[in-house]
Design a protein around this motif. Sequence first.
Motif, PDB file in Angstrom:
ATOM      1  N   MET A 257      35.097 111.794 103.711  1.00 45.14           N
ATOM      2  CA  MET A 257      35.063 113.215 103.947  1.00 45.14           C
ATOM      3  C   MET A 257      36.288 113.661 104.759  1.00 45.14           C
TER       4      MET A 257
ATOM      5  N   ALA B  83      39.296 113.542 102.619  1.00 47.17           N
ATOM      6  CA  ALA B  83      39.439 114.691 101.721  1.00 47.17           C
ATOM      7  C   ALA B  83      40.082 115.866 102.440  1.00 47.17           C
TER       8      ALA B  83
ATOM      9  N   TYR C 135      35.733 122.370 110.156  1.00 49.01           N
ATOM     10  CA  TYR C 135      34.944 121.873 109.042  1.00 49.01           C
ATOM     11  C   TYR C 135      34.529 120.424 109.280  1.00 49.01           C
ATOM     12  N   VAL C 136      35.449 119.597 109.713  1.00 49.55           N
ATOM     13  CA  VAL C 136      35.138 118.188 109.994  1.00 49.55           C
ATOM     14  C   VAL C 136      34.140 118.092 111.136  1.00 49.55           C
TER      15      VAL C 136
ATOM     16  N   ARG D  36      30.649 119.184 109.928  1.00 42.26           N
ATOM     17  CA  ARG D  36      30.114 118.206 108.980  1.00 42.26           C
ATOM     18  C   ARG D  36      29.620 116.952 109.718  1.00 42.26           C
ATOM     19  N   GLU D  37      30.403 116.472 110.680  1.00 46.58           N
ATOM     20  CA  GLU D  37      29.986 115.296 111.452  1.00 46.58           C
ATOM     21  C   GLU D  37      28.774 115.602 112.315  1.00 46.58           C
TER      22      GLU D  37
END
Length: 79
Positions: A1, A4, A67-68, A71-72
């Motif tokens: 992820m 990406a 975003y990272v 998401r985490e």
Amino acid sequence: MVDAVRDAVSVRFRPILLTALTASLGLLPTALGFGKGAAPEQGLAIVTLGGLVWSGLLSTNLLPALYVYKREKLLRKIS
């Protein structure tokens, strides 16, 4: 992820940077007040330059990092 996001940033960084740089260099003489009749448009040019810098930083650095992070955080909550 995360890979990406890194790939996406590496692909999009150059076009975003070049677009912002081109527009900034075009507005720079007006923002600095050079040329006849530049004074009335000087404020608009300064605001536009600030927006270009902010949007460039936002789209290449801040948004992918957020975003990272989100998401985490979501993946830690699920696990």
